[in-house]
Scaffold this motif. Structure first.
Motif, short mmCIF file in Angstrom:
data_model
loop_
_atom_site.label_atom_id
_atom_site.label_comp_id
_atom_site.label_asym_id
_atom_site.label_seq_id
_atom_site.Cartn_x
_atom_site.Cartn_y
_atom_site.Cartn_z
N ARG A 273 35.25 -7.44 -11.98
CA ARG A 273 34.42 -8.43 -10.94
C ARG A 273 33.21 -8.24 -10.79
NH1 ARG A 273 37.23 -7.19 -5.22
NH2 ARG A 273 35.02 -6.24 -5.08
N VAL B 273 31.74 -10.87 -14.02
CA VAL B 273 32.30 -12.13 -14.40
C VAL B 273 31.39 -13.14 -14.71
CG1 VAL B 273 33.58 -13.97 -13.19
CG2 VAL B 273 34.45 -11.79 -12.55
N ILE C 133 41.45 -10.51 -10.24
CA ILE C 133 40.08 -10.55 -10.39
C ILE C 133 39.56 -12.04 -9.92
CG2 ILE C 133 38.20 -10.73 -12.33
CD1 ILE C 133 40.04 -8.90 -14.23
N LEU D 40 36.40 -13.21 -6.07
CA LEU D 40 35.17 -13.33 -6.52
C LEU D 40 34.18 -13.97 -5.17
CD1 LEU D 40 35.47 -14.36 -10.06
CD2 LEU D 40 34.84 -12.36 -9.03
#
Length: 125
Positions: free
Chosen positions: A30, A33, A59, A63
């Motif tokens: 993460r 990303v 994942i 975020l």
């Protein structure tokens, strides 16, 4: 982070036997990303491999504000899973991910979710 290092993290998450180890890999992924990883996560979600699907979902769903550019696509995947999958683990993963993103739920989503009210699975109900 280099592509090879990212692939190693994906591989470690895929092969993780302990839940704690799995989440450690997801946490690391993460952090890095970008558009490429987002695309790769969607490819994993669209694959036939249940572990790949779970990794992609886990994942992308965590975020925070960074997911606003693809939340609609992510919801489409969740609800496709809800409508087509019978795999309890995948449905549960999608429900947990939905919990991180429930502010984006619309009325039509609730109609689909109603089918799980009487699920045999305690995790899904």
């Amino acid at each position: 982070m280099k592509t090879l290092e990212i692939e190693k993290l994906f591989d470690r998450a895929y092969k993780a036997k302990a839940e704690n180890n799995y989440w450690n890999q997801i946490f690391e992924l993460r952090k890095f990303v970008n558009e490429k990883i987002i695309s790769e996560c969607f490819q994993r979600i669209d694959s036939d491999d249940l572990k790949y699907k779970k990794i992609g979902i886990d994942i992308l769903s965590q975020l925070g504000a960074n997911r606003k550019n693809f939340i609609k696509q992510l919801f489409e995947r969740f609800f496709l899973i809800f409508e087509t999958s019978e795999n309890e683990k995948l449905i549960y993963t999608s429900f947990m991910a939905l919990g991180h993103n429930n502010q984006h739920l619309k009325t039509n989503h609730f109609k689909i979710l109603l089918k799980f009210v009487d699920s045999r699975s305690k995790k899904i109900r």
